[in-house]
Design a protein around this motif. Structure first.
Motif, short mmCIF file in Angstrom:
data_model
loop_
_atom_site.label_atom_id
_atom_site.label_comp_id
_atom_site.label_asym_id
_atom_site.label_seq_id
_atom_site.Cartn_x
_atom_site.Cartn_y
_atom_site.Cartn_z
N THR A 176 2.37 19.00 43.96
CA THR A 176 3.25 20.14 43.73
C THR A 176 2.37 21.38 43.84
N GLN A 178 13.09 17.73 43.57
CA GLN A 178 13.65 18.14 42.09
C GLN A 178 12.70 19.19 41.59
N ILE A 179 11.44 19.14 41.75
CA ILE A 179 10.34 19.94 41.20
C ILE A 179 10.89 21.48 41.93
N GLU A 207 2.01 15.88 40.54
CA GLU A 207 1.62 16.99 40.18
C GLU A 207 0.72 17.77 41.00
#
Length: 706
Positions: free
Chosen positions: A580, A616-617, A577
């Motif tokens: 990201t 994927q994100i 996270e």
């Protein structure tokens, strides 16, 4: 000395003192005139060990003026830091001393300074110890000075000794300089941080084995300092405490850290909270350092968040406090740094916040300063096989050692007489050299002992000032009556929840740039590669991103734990996270269209899961993983660029299916790895990807070294 001569000299010296300190009724501290008399009247060699603020510089400036009045030549002061030189030149001018400095910060002034020196228009010349090994200075200016020298001063003389907390190889040249001095030329060595072992070592080097050394050693206790130790469980709590309590301290001060990243992180956090602070580290350029020093002296900032780059010689008499976030590796080094505070005031606060990673940082710096026998022999062999001088870049291609440790090793070998710096580089001398394993073993044991003492200081229930002065072998050590153990806790250890939340928010901030390699190092031809010069633009990487530096206070701690674990696991959700968030803030010129993973023998799960997770994100195509062509490259972190490239230049294979995808990629590819150390693995893998047809490569890693 006749009584009248003694009195006349003292009256003259007193006039100089009052001009220096700009006070018409100033008097000498105990021992100051005795040291001046030993130098001026008796022309002796002297060692002065006195606490910071006692007035050691007054001794050599006044002695210089008195010797000049008697017709002697200028004084040469060997001084270790630019900040010290600037303050000394300013202090000298107040006393009517014509002083100048030759150092890396005033290159454009050297010619004028040397002309003044030839015309006998300079009373005091300050040089760095490194200048003694500069070929031009050593061969031209130094012989001229030696013929006319009136006084030699070695400031911060503990640097001469292997046993000193801040030993510097270049300082050992001073021993040879002293041995070449004419008989009867006075020499003064000064320091505030020397235990008995260091005092004996320095005095022995001063004596040259033939002369008795006048040693003046005073009490080292600092009555103006109030010491304390506050243990906090994490970097988050340390930062939160600083946010809550920096304004509890009067005046302006210094907050010391052990690493550059910690200084920059803390400075950013405090600035964002509205506190006027700035970072001062080895990365700060020389002009900016001078501006920051002046800002602190003028109380324009609350604090400088500094590494040891702001150390010996910085002089602000009313400095109100010194805080350490992380402990220095010895009580002697700690005493030297806290001695910046309270030099001209009756009260100053000194607080230590020990860090969880202190011992790891101590170990790194202790081992990096020791010469390695195998590397030393390789350097000597390379130089011995070369006719003429060999440059440092050329040596890098012959010895797998990075620039900074290589230059440090060359200094050690030069001091031992095995190599010599000349115009154009370095040469092997005829002097035989053998690795002094016993000596370095003793020094290493001494370092371990010092580290143990520092931990004892943190945990002692006795007087903290008494502990420090005993560590310096001060025979007059006594309880101070002021520290947290003598008088009770004087600092507030409560941390508001808001400060904890702000500190946590600062620590979870993520994102560090990875600058692309743009130039091949010299010497690759020696290693069998034709790569040289600038890396072609169409083979370069773009500027990349990492989650954090390994030395960062926040994610850096997590990453150090991750890389210390021998077990390979997929990336955890919290770390993914955070990555990201880094990508969300990345202002790339063109968004990547696909993600490609670097190959790995140590952490394939970690890298693959990170690359797949980011793909994927970001709704990007996951291309897969590069492969090694043949056996994986050998060797871990470290080593210089030439050897790193030689290991990885032809190491990467692009599987056929990926190669086809890259040839038609409509945009840049994100190249994912776990750690960027030298950045050459990324550069060479990215080069292969660019050659395969990708219009751009955006590197992304979890960590970046340094």
């Amino acid at each position: 000395m006749e009584a009248n001569e003694h009195n006349d000299l003292k009256n003259l010296a007193l006039q100089k003192l009052r001009a220096l300190v700009q006070h018409p009724e100033a008097q000498f501290h105990d021992g100051q005139f005795e040291a001046i008399s030993a130098l001026v009247q008796e022309r002796r060699r002297a060692l002065v060990v006195q606490r910071t603020g006692w007035g050691k510089s007054a001794v050599y400036f006044i002695s210089s003026l008195l010797l000049r009045q008697q017709g002697y030549g200028p004084t040469l002061i060997v001084s270790p830091l630019l900040a010290l030189m600037r303050d000394q030149v300013a202090a000298a001018e107040r006393a009517g001393v014509r002083a100048a400095a030759i150092n890396s910060a005033n290159v454009l002034e050297w010619r004028e300074i040397l002309s003044k020196l030839e015309r006998d228009e300079i009373d005091v010349l300050l040089v760095s110890p490194e200048r003694l090994n500069n070929p031009s200075f050593r061969e031209h200016q130094l012989p001229m000075l030696m013929k006319r020298l009136g006084l030699l001063v070695i400031d911060e003389a503990h640097c001469i000794s292997d046993w000193g907390h801040d030993f510097r190889p270049d300082y050992r040249r001073i021993r040879d300089l002293i041995n070449r001095l004419p008989q009867g030329l006075p020499v003064l060595a000064t320091t505030a941080t020397a235990n008995t072992r260091v005092v004996q070592d320095v005095a022995e080097q001063l004596s040259g084995g033939t002369q008795e050394v006048f040693t003046l050693r005073g009490t080292l206790a600092r009555d103006s300092l109030r010491l304390g130790v506050l243990r906090l469980p994490s970097p988050r709590m340390q930062l939160a405490w600083l946010l809550s309590h920096i304004n509890d301290f009067h005046g302006s001060g210094i907050i010391y850290t052990l690493t550059v990243s910690a200084a920059e992180d803390i400075a950013r956090l405090l600035r964002d909270a509205g506190h006027p602070v700035a970072a001062y580290t080895g990365r700060t350029d020389l002009e900016e350092r001078e501006k920051l020093e002046q800002a602190l002296k003028a109380n324009e900032v609350k604090a400088l968040i500094a590494t040891s780059a702001l150390g010996m010689g910085f002089d602000k008499p009313d400095l109100g406090f010194v805080i350490h976030v992380g402990a220095p590796s010895s009580p002697v080094a700690y005493y030297q740094q806290v001695g910046r505070a309270g030099r001209g005031s009756i009260d100053a606060d000194v607080l230590l916040l020990p860090g969880q990673d202190d011992s790891e940082i101590w170990e790194y710096f202790a081992t990096s300063s020791m010469p390695d026998q195998q590397r030393a022999n390789q350097v000597l062999e390379a130089l011995g096989q070369t006719d003429g001088a060999m440059s440092v870049p050329a040596l890098e291609s012959a010895v797998n050692l990075r620039r900074s440790p290589l230059e440090l090793l060359l200094k050690v070998l030069a001091v031992d007489g095995a190599v010599e710096r000349v115009a154009g580089g370095w040469m092997r001398t005829d002097m035989p050299w053998a690795y002094d394993a016993e000596r370095y073993k003793r020094v290493a044991q001494s370092r371990v002992h010092e580290q143990t003492l520092m931990i004892d200081y943190e945990n002692t229930r006795g007087c903290r000032m008494e502990f420090l002065t005993k560590a310096l072998d001060d025979p007059k050590s006594a309880p101070c009556g002021r520290c947290d153990n003598c008088a009770g806790t004087w600092f507030d250890d409560h941390i508001p929840d808001e400060s904890k939340d702000n500190a946590q928010a600062a620590l979870v901030r993520a994102g560090v740039q990875i600058e692309p390699r743009k130039l091949y190092p010299s010497g690759l031809q020696r290693l069998g590669h034709s790569l040289k010069g600038k890396i072609p633009v169409d083979e370069q990487l773009s500027t990349g991103r990492a989650l954090a530096r390994l030395t960062d206070l926040g994610w850096g701690n997590r990453l150090r734990q991750l890389f210390a674990d021998p077990v390979d696991n997929p990336v955890d959700p919290a770390m993914l996270e955070a990555c990201t968030r880094v990508l969300a803030e990345w202002n790339w010129e063109q968004r990547p269209v696909a993600v490609l993973a670097m190959p790995s023998t140590k952490r394939p799960q970690l890298i693959t899961s990170l690359a797949q997770g980011l793909a994927q994100i970001g709704q990007l195509r996951y291309l897969g993983q590069l492969e090694y062509r043949g056996a994986p490259p050998q060797g871990g972190p470290g080593g210089n660029s030439a050897f790193r490239i030689a290991a990885v230049a032809d190491a990467f294979e692009i599987p056929a299916q990926i190669d086809q995808m890259l040839a038609t990629a409509p945009g840049p590819v994100m190249l994912v790895d776990d750690l960027a150390d030298s950045r050459w693995s990324l550069a060479m893998a990215g080069r292969a990807v660019r050659i395969a047809g990708a219009p751009g490569v955006l590197p992304f890693t979890l960590g970046i070294a340094g």
